[in-house]
Scaffold this motif. Structure first.
Motif, PDB file in Angstrom:
ATOM      1  N   PRO A  30       0.769  -1.127  -0.080  1.00  0.00           N
ATOM      2  CA  PRO A  30       0.095   0.013   0.012  1.00  0.00           C
ATOM      3  C   PRO A  30       0.921   1.172  -0.058  1.00  0.00           C
ATOM      4  N   LEU A  31       2.076   1.068   0.339  1.00  0.00           N
ATOM      5  CA  LEU A  31       3.130   2.235   0.493  1.00  0.00           C
ATOM      6  C   LEU A  31       3.585   2.618  -0.720  1.00  0.00           C
ATOM      7  N   TYR A  32       4.358   1.535  -1.264  1.00  0.00           N
ATOM      8  CA  TYR A  32       5.062   1.766  -2.488  1.00  0.00           C
ATOM      9  C   TYR A  32       4.730   1.048  -3.763  1.00  0.00           C
ATOM     10  N   GLY A  33       3.736   0.165  -3.520  1.00  0.00           N
ATOM     11  CA  GLY A  33       3.400  -0.753  -4.771  1.00  0.00           C
ATOM     12  C   GLY A  33       3.103   0.254  -6.068  1.00  0.00           C
ATOM     13  N   SER A  34       2.250   0.989  -5.915  1.00  0.00           N
ATOM     14  CA  SER A  34       1.571   2.008  -7.239  1.00  0.00           C
ATOM     15  C   SER A  34       2.829   2.756  -7.632  1.00  0.00           C
ATOM     16  N   THR A  35       3.778   3.310  -6.902  1.00  0.00           N
ATOM     17  CA  THR A  35       4.957   3.872  -7.481  1.00  0.00           C
ATOM     18  C   THR A  35       5.828   3.048  -8.344  1.00  0.00           C
ATOM     19  N   VAL A  36       6.120   1.810  -7.772  1.00  0.00           N
ATOM     20  CA  VAL A  36       6.953   0.756  -8.782  1.00  0.00           C
ATOM     21  C   VAL A  36       6.322   0.351  -9.952  1.00  0.00           C
ATOM     22  N   LYS A  37       4.887   0.069  -9.841  1.00  0.00           N
ATOM     23  CA  LYS A  37       4.185  -0.580 -10.891  1.00  0.00           C
ATOM     24  C   LYS A  37       3.933   0.716 -11.945  1.00  0.00           C
ATOM     25  N   GLU A  38       3.985   1.875 -11.552  1.00  0.00           N
ATOM     26  CA  GLU A  38       3.615   2.998 -12.525  1.00  0.00           C
ATOM     27  C   GLU A  38       5.110   3.300 -13.129  1.00  0.00           C
ATOM     28  N   SER A  39       6.013   3.018 -12.519  1.00  0.00           N
ATOM     29  CA  SER A  39       7.338   3.320 -13.031  1.00  0.00           C
ATOM     30  C   SER A  39       7.567   2.281 -14.276  1.00  0.00           C
ATOM     31  N   LEU A  40       7.298   1.008 -13.974  1.00  0.00           N
ATOM     32  CA  LEU A  40       7.559  -0.239 -14.878  1.00  0.00           C
ATOM     33  C   LEU A  40       6.643  -0.102 -16.071  1.00  0.00           C
ATOM     34  N   ARG A  41       5.328   0.326 -15.810  1.00  0.00           N
ATOM     35  CA  ARG A  41       4.702   0.465 -16.693  1.00  0.00           C
ATOM     36  C   ARG A  41       5.100   1.656 -17.874  1.00  0.00           C
ATOM     37  N   ASN A  42       5.231   2.825 -17.249  1.00  0.00           N
ATOM     38  CA  ASN A  42       5.611   3.770 -17.940  1.00  0.00           C
ATOM     39  C   ASN A  42       6.975   3.471 -18.853  1.00  0.00           C
ATOM     40  N   ALA A  43       7.878   2.425 -18.494  1.00  0.00           N
ATOM     41  CA  ALA A  43       8.972   2.048 -19.135  1.00  0.00           C
ATOM     42  C   ALA A  43       8.433   0.831 -20.286  1.00  0.00           C
ATOM     43  N   GLY A  44       7.115   0.752 -20.349  1.00  0.00           N
ATOM     44  CA  GLY A  44       6.928  -0.184 -21.530  1.00  0.00           C
ATOM     45  C   GLY A  44       6.736  -1.506 -21.024  1.00  0.00           C
ATOM     46  N   LEU A  45       6.872  -1.735 -19.788  1.00  0.00           N
ATOM     47  CA  LEU A  45       6.744  -3.135 -19.228  1.00  0.00           C
ATOM     48  C   LEU A  45       5.597  -3.748 -18.796  1.00  0.00           C
ATOM     49  N   GLN A  46       5.305  -4.906 -18.986  1.00  0.00           N
ATOM     50  CA  GLN A  46       3.977  -5.556 -18.443  1.00  0.00           C
ATOM     51  C   GLN A  46       4.144  -5.868 -16.987  1.00  0.00           C
ATOM     52  N   THR A  47       3.393  -5.660 -16.040  1.00  0.00           N
ATOM     53  CA  THR A  47       3.224  -6.139 -14.676  1.00  0.00           C
ATOM     54  C   THR A  47       2.305  -7.070 -14.242  1.00  0.00           C
ATOM     55  N   LEU A  48       2.605  -7.904 -13.199  1.00  0.00           N
ATOM     56  CA  LEU A  48       1.608  -8.376 -12.205  1.00  0.00           C
ATOM     57  C   LEU A  48       2.367  -8.475 -10.919  1.00  0.00           C
ATOM     58  N   GLU A  49       1.251  -8.384  -9.959  1.00  0.00           N
ATOM     59  CA  GLU A  49       1.905  -8.438  -8.372  1.00  0.00           C
ATOM     60  C   GLU A  49       1.594  -9.603  -7.820  1.00  0.00           C
ATOM     61  N   PHE A  50       2.297 -10.107  -6.716  1.00  0.00           N
ATOM     62  CA  PHE A  50       2.046 -11.154  -5.825  1.00  0.00           C
ATOM     63  C   PHE A  50       2.093 -10.471  -4.481  1.00  0.00           C
ATOM     64  N   VAL A  51       1.181 -10.341  -3.842  1.00  0.00           N
ATOM     65  CA  VAL A  51       1.216  -9.673  -2.530  1.00  0.00           C
ATOM     66  C   VAL A  51       0.863 -10.667  -1.414  1.00  0.00           C
ATOM     67  N   PHE A  52       1.616 -10.965  -0.363  1.00  0.00           N
ATOM     68  CA  PHE A  52       1.251 -11.718   0.524  1.00  0.00           C
ATOM     69  C   PHE A  52       1.242 -11.338   2.032  1.00  0.00           C
ATOM     70  N   PRO A  53       0.349 -11.989   3.022  1.00  0.00           N
ATOM     71  CA  PRO A  53       0.293 -11.221   4.386  1.00  0.00           C
ATOM     72  C   PRO A  53       1.772 -11.089   4.946  1.00  0.00           C
ATOM     73  N   ALA A  54       2.035  -9.875   5.626  1.00  0.00           N
ATOM     74  CA  ALA A  54       3.207  -9.600   6.195  1.00  0.00           C
ATOM     75  C   ALA A  54       3.613 -10.449   7.164  1.00  0.00           C
ATOM     76  N   GLY A  55       4.834 -10.633   7.556  1.00  0.00           N
ATOM     77  CA  GLY A  55       5.370 -11.410   8.633  1.00  0.00           C
ATOM     78  C   GLY A  55       6.217 -12.645   8.487  1.00  0.00           C
ATOM     79  N   GLU A  56       7.058 -13.081   9.671  1.00  0.00           N
ATOM     80  CA  GLU A  56       8.180 -14.022   9.192  1.00  0.00           C
ATOM     81  C   GLU A  56       7.417 -15.320   9.134  1.00  0.00           C
ATOM     82  N   ALA A  57       5.906 -15.551   9.648  1.00  0.00           N
ATOM     83  CA  ALA A  57       5.577 -16.938   9.424  1.00  0.00           C
ATOM     84  C   ALA A  57       5.104 -17.039   8.153  1.00  0.00           C
ATOM     85  N   GLN A  58       5.130 -16.141   7.094  1.00  0.00           N
ATOM     86  CA  GLN A  58       4.936 -16.261   5.785  1.00  0.00           C
ATOM     87  C   GLN A  58       6.163 -16.792   5.069  1.00  0.00           C
ATOM     88  N   LYS A  59       7.226 -16.915   5.556  1.00  0.00           N
ATOM     89  CA  LYS A  59       8.333 -17.180   4.868  1.00  0.00           C
ATOM     90  C   LYS A  59       8.481 -18.561   4.876  1.00  0.00           C
TER      91      LYS A  59
END
Length: 350
Positions: A47-76
């Motif tokens: 929520p903090l930085y995802g849109s900035t990164v995605k917009e930068s990549l798309r503006n450079a002509g790249l297709q994007t997808l995202e994989f976002v998982f719950p935060a925390g060490e238990a998710q590793k």
């Protein structure tokens, strides 16, 4: 901006400075044959930085997808890792495509391990958003997931293609999480650099972020260049970690990695003093700087419980565990220690 060049099985730049998130598109588009990018992040960072990164990549002509998982060490975990692999496969990323790891150490470790193993290896970029990841886990190519038996027991050495450390991301960190990273920063001073240690002791939490991160990355670069696969000199980077991983496990990961490493450093320093290895002045200096940064120096777990956890640590080699013990600020020794002596060593440091 500072740039540190890391020379390893894959050589790459680590760029450290303000405003680097917005450059990710140009960086990725400049890599040969990249068409699609999977951004991997967690529910705290996206929520903090995802849109900035995605917009930068798309503006450079790249297709994007995202994989976002719950935060925390238990998710590793194996389940998150497999979910990510299935996401990559279902979206038909090719070997010429790219993973971007946007987050702290958990995100970087899972992303890197997926990059190492999907299609037998695709490229990835690290964008560390925590101090701990910036100075430690994003650099050097260690990737892993945890098992119920212990941390980082399944993984691979696999270097990123680029690390972008945007120091602006540190402004959003809760103070508690920022202190976690400070434990790893202090570790570098204890291991290698009295001047860095002195700067931290003088300035506390107000240290020069860009300069200190750059220095820590330089120190890690030198270690990785000498011992990429962790069979010799790189073992020193485990200062505080063998006992620290035991603290994490005993707390069921309620004690964070940075705080556990701080406790581990304090325990091995006190134990080293008791054995006549670590000087009184050095032990006092380590305990004082940890306290100045608001980091713990003790825990409520018994030597026996921490010893049991140490036996499952991946740094065990046969009947020995390589303990890293400070002798003085800027120099630590690697001490291969028989497993039957580990409990007494921990007891001496509690």
């Amino acid at each position: 901006m500072n740039t540190v060049r890391v020379t390893a099985s894959r050589s790459y730049d680590v760029r450290i400075g303000s405003g680097l998130l917005e450059t990710i598109g140009c960086c990725a588009a400049g890599m040969k044959d990249v068409k699609r990018v999977c951004i991997v992040s967690d529910t705290n960072v996206w929520p903090l930085y995802g849109s900035t990164v995605k917009e930068s990549l798309r503006n450079a002509g790249l297709q994007t997808l995202e994989f976002v998982f719950p935060a925390g060490e238990a998710q590793k975990s194996a389940s998150t890792y497999l979910e990510l692999l299935n996401c990559l496969a279902e979206n038909r990323l090719s070997r010429s495509d790219l993973i971007v790891a946007l987050g702290g150490g958990v995100v970087g470790d899972i992303s890197g391990f997926a990059a190492a193993t999907y299609l037998r290896g695709i490229r990835f970029i690290q964008i560390p958003t925590t101090l701990l990841a910036a100075v430690d886990s994003s650099v050097g190519g260690k990737t892993a997931i945890d098992l119920p038996a212990g941390k980082n027991l399944v993984g691979a050495f696999y270097q990123p293609s680029l690390v972008l450390c945007d120091t602006d991301c540190l402004d959003s960190l809760p103070s508690d999480i920022f202190r976690d990273g400070c434990a790893e920063v202090i570790k570098y001073g204890v291991l290698y650099d009295p001047a860095l240690f002195a700067h931290l002791a003088k300035n506390g939490l107000e240290f020069d972020r860009e300069a200190v991160i750059s220095r820590c990355v330089e120190l890690k670069r030198d270690v990785v260049a000498e011992d990429e696969f962790d069979t010799g000199a790189r073992m020193k980077l485990n200062l505080g970690h063998t006992v620290g991983h035991g603290v994490e496990a005993q707390s069921h990961f309620q004690i964070s990695h940075g705080k556990a490493v701080a406790i581990g450093m304090a325990i091995v320093s006190r134990a080293g003093r008791a054995l006549g290895i670590c000087t009184e002045e050095t032990t006092d200096s380590i305990l004082e700087i940890l306290q100045k940064f608001g980091l713990p120096c003790s825990c409520d777990y018994s030597a026996e419980s921490l010893y049991t956890a140490a036996l499952s640590d991946k740094k065990r080699s046969g009947g020995t565990v390589n303990l890293i013990i400070p002798e003085r600020i800027g120099f630590c020794r690697i001490a291969p220690t028989p497993v039957e002596e580990i409990q007494a060593f921990i007891e001496a440091g509690l």
